[in-house]
Design a protein around this motif. Structure first.
Motif, PDB file in Angstrom:
ATOM      1  N   ASP A  99       0.812  -1.226   0.000  1.00  0.00           N
ATOM      2  CA  ASP A  99       0.000   0.000   0.000  1.00  0.00           C
ATOM      3  C   ASP A  99       0.844   1.274   0.000  1.00  0.00           C
ATOM      4  OD1 ASP A  99      -2.355  -1.400  -0.077  1.00  0.00           O
ATOM      5  OD2 ASP A  99      -2.480  -1.568   2.109  1.00  0.00           O
ATOM      6  N   ASP A 139       3.103   4.238  -1.483  1.00  0.00           N
ATOM      7  CA  ASP A 139       3.188   4.933  -2.772  1.00  0.00           C
ATOM      8  C   ASP A 139       4.603   5.419  -3.071  1.00  0.00           C
ATOM      9  OD1 ASP A 139       0.255   5.129  -3.543  1.00  0.00           O
ATOM     10  OD2 ASP A 139       0.255   5.936  -1.500  1.00  0.00           O
ATOM     11  N   LEU A 140       5.381   5.657  -2.016  1.00  0.00           N
ATOM     12  CA  LEU A 140       6.714   6.234  -2.193  1.00  0.00           C
ATOM     13  C   LEU A 140       7.634   5.749  -1.075  1.00  0.00           C
ATOM     14  CD1 LEU A 140       8.805   8.371  -3.247  1.00  0.00           C
ATOM     15  CD2 LEU A 140       7.592  10.081  -1.871  1.00  0.00           C
ATOM     16  N   GLN A 156      12.646  -1.382  -1.452  1.00  0.00           N
ATOM     17  CA  GLN A 156      11.373  -1.717  -2.113  1.00  0.00           C
ATOM     18  C   GLN A 156      11.311  -3.215  -2.416  1.00  0.00           C
ATOM     19  OE1 GLN A 156      11.038  -0.972  -6.189  1.00  0.00           O
ATOM     20  NE2 GLN A 156       8.810  -0.815  -6.195  1.00  0.00           N
ATOM     21  N   LYS A 216       3.996  -1.244  -5.498  1.00  0.00           N
ATOM     22  CA  LYS A 216       3.321  -0.061  -6.068  1.00  0.00           C
ATOM     23  C   LYS A 216       4.169   1.209  -5.932  1.00  0.00           C
ATOM     24  CE  LYS A 216      -0.200   1.830  -3.823  1.00  0.00           C
ATOM     25  NZ  LYS A 216      -1.497   2.241  -3.264  1.00  0.00           N
ATOM     26  N   ALA A 217       5.136   1.203  -4.994  1.00  0.00           N
ATOM     27  CA  ALA A 217       5.851   2.442  -4.651  1.00  0.00           C
ATOM     28  C   ALA A 217       6.903   2.816  -5.687  1.00  0.00           C
ATOM     29  CB  ALA A 217       6.535   2.277  -3.293  1.00  0.00           C
ATOM     30  N   TYR A 230       4.527  16.401  -0.779  1.00  0.00           N
ATOM     31  CA  TYR A 230       3.829  15.380  -1.596  1.00  0.00           C
ATOM     32  C   TYR A 230       2.407  15.202  -1.078  1.00  0.00           C
ATOM     33  CZ  TYR A 230       7.681  13.236  -4.326  1.00  0.00           C
ATOM     34  OH  TYR A 230       8.676  12.968  -5.214  1.00  0.00           O
ATOM     35  N   ARG A 240      -1.063  15.380  -2.892  1.00  0.00           N
ATOM     36  CA  ARG A 240      -1.780  14.098  -3.085  1.00  0.00           C
ATOM     37  C   ARG A 240      -2.080  13.496  -1.716  1.00  0.00           C
ATOM     38  NH1 ARG A 240       1.719  10.402  -6.837  1.00  0.00           N
ATOM     39  NH2 ARG A 240       0.286   8.878  -5.958  1.00  0.00           N
ATOM     40  N   ASP A 257      -3.826  11.300  -0.412  1.00  0.00           N
ATOM     41  CA  ASP A 257      -4.017   9.863  -0.156  1.00  0.00           C
ATOM     42  C   ASP A 257      -2.696   9.079  -0.176  1.00  0.00           C
ATOM     43  OD1 ASP A 257      -3.643  10.391  -2.836  1.00  0.00           O
ATOM     44  OD2 ASP A 257      -4.854   8.667  -3.497  1.00  0.00           O
ATOM     45  N   MET A 258      -1.566   9.774  -0.371  1.00  0.00           N
ATOM     46  CA  MET A 258      -0.284   9.055  -0.464  1.00  0.00           C
ATOM     47  C   MET A 258       0.130   8.464   0.870  1.00  0.00           C
ATOM     48  SD  MET A 258       2.400  11.191  -2.808  1.00  0.00           S
ATOM     49  CE  MET A 258       3.656   9.955  -3.125  1.00  0.00           C
ATOM     50  N   ARG A 259       0.763   7.287   0.799  1.00  0.00           N
ATOM     51  CA  ARG A 259       1.402   6.691   1.978  1.00  0.00           C
ATOM     52  C   ARG A 259       2.895   6.598   1.685  1.00  0.00           C
ATOM     53  NH1 ARG A 259      -2.162   4.759   5.733  1.00  0.00           N
ATOM     54  NH2 ARG A 259      -4.290   4.777   4.960  1.00  0.00           N
ATOM     55  N   ILE A 260       3.671   7.233   2.551  1.00  0.00           N
ATOM     56  CA  ILE A 260       5.102   7.395   2.276  1.00  0.00           C
ATOM     57  C   ILE A 260       5.932   6.744   3.376  1.00  0.00           C
ATOM     58  CG2 ILE A 260       6.960   9.090   1.936  1.00  0.00           C
ATOM     59  CD1 ILE A 260       4.854  11.049   0.889  1.00  0.00           C
TER      60      ILE A 260
END
Ligand code: UT7
Length: 325
Positions: free
Chosen positions: A73, A75-76, A96, A103-104, A126, A130, A132-135
């Motif tokens: 889940d 994103d980055l 990663q 997905k990231a 970020y 955006r 909804d991003m999860r970092i």
């Protein structure tokens, strides 16, 4: 406005401890000199299976577990480091792969010891665009491989380790709400690490000292105290805050005398500044996230608390950041 909040923290430190007594066997130094001049009593040194990306992934797994976020889940992934596993690919790409965060997108950030704080500011930007991003933001170092173990001016100071946070958006008043970041490249030579000679024709010269950390310690010391104080007082003023409004100060852990000077100049009581330098030495980009993780797990930070980070490193790079937990 949406801001980046920390959902989880984690850290990962190598098994092996090198005490000041051990350092006495390596270079001409003493426990007394290191303790009184720096506040460091021991540091962790990476061994087999503890490469930069492996420590980074260990810290990340703990942060993800606390955050209850699955790697898929994310994103980055950003890794702040000056001791990457390889020049290319980035350490973040290795992380990663380790985590299966398919997905990231992933990359490294180099702002020396200030890297994690720069990264928090970046993550906040970020998330503002955006929400909804999860970092996943990590500070990770294996600086023991980049030290000249014959140079007592530097080898006693640094250690290895990693710290991580998982960030997401919140619109309830919590999160990163201010930063004050700076660099001064004209002072690059005070604290530097050469690349291998083969990478840079300018380095193919007699005086090249190897790809090790070198530092003009007392010059760095003077700049650090003044610039860290300037940045923090400016940031507090910009947000209409006084030092008494800060529940916990987490500074970059480089030297206990720098921290004592800074604390005095800011008028911060000892019990509201987090210090773990004696255990780990200076872990560069990993120092603040390791401290954040320990402070949170020890119950030193509660929801709604105002936390101030102050950082300083090679570049020069420095700055401060405010967040509401
Ligand atoms: O993370 C990035 C930011 N980094 C920092 O903030 C580090 C900032 N600087 C410092 O922490 C301090 O300047 C040091 C701890 C590096 C050095 O402390 P200092 O009080 O500034 O000492 P100095 O460099 O002025 O050296 C004093 C003496 C010298 O001997 P002489 O020339 O006076 O005879 C050094 O050779 O201490 C000697 N020395 C040592 N002696 C025993 C330097 N390193 C050692 C050592 N053991 N490890």
């Amino acid at each position: 406005m949406t801001k980046a909040v920390i959902l989880g923290t984690g850290s990962c430190l190598p098994e092996k401890t090198l005490s000041n007594a051990d350092m006495e066997q390596i270079v001409e130094t003493s426990d007394e000199w290191i303790t009184t001049r720096t506040g460091i009593r021991q540091r962790r040194i990476a061994g087999p299976g503890e490469q930069n990306y492996q420590l980074a992934s260990g810290a990340a797994r703990r942060a993800l577990a606390m955050a209850d976020v699955a790697p898929e889940d994310l994103d980055l992934i950003v890794v702040a480091t000056i001791s990457p596993h390889m020049i290319m690919p980035s350490t973040a790409c290795f992380v990663q792969a380790e985590l299966g965060a398919s997905k990231a997108f992933a990359y490294d950030l180099n702002a020396a010891c200030a890297g994690f704080t720069y990264g928090l500011d970046l993550a906040n930007s970020y998330i503002q665009s955006r929400p909804d991003m999860r970092i996943l933001l990590i500070g990770a170092e294996t600086l023991s491989a980049r030290l000249n173990w014959q140079d007592r001016n530097t080898c006693v100071l640094f250690g290895d380790g990693a710290g991580a946070v998982v960030l997401a958006g919140a619109s309830d008043g919590r999160g990163v709400f201010g930063s004050n970041l700076h660099s001064d490249g004209t002072l690059w030579n005070l604290l530097a690490m050469d690349s291998p000679q083969s990478f840079n024709p300018d380095l193919r010269r007699e005086e090249w000292q190897g790809e090790y950390i070198r530092m003009s310690g007392s010059d760095v010391f003077k700049h650090a105290v003044r610039l860290m104080e300037d940045s923090a007082t400016t940031l507090l003023r910009q947000h209409g805050l006084a030092i008494d409004d800060i529940d916990l100060l987490i500074p970059h852990q480089a030297n206990i005398r720098i921290l004592a000077n800074l604390r005095e100049r800011l008028g911060m009581p000892e019990e509201r500044m987090f210090v773990n330098l004696s255990q780990y030495g200076n872990t560069s980009a990993a120092s603040i996230p390791i401290a954040l993780d320990e402070a949170y797990r020890q119950g030193r930070i509660a929801r709604g608390d105002t936390v101030l980070l102050i950082t300083f490193g090679g570049g020069l790079t420095w700055g401060s950041l405010l967040m509401r937990w």
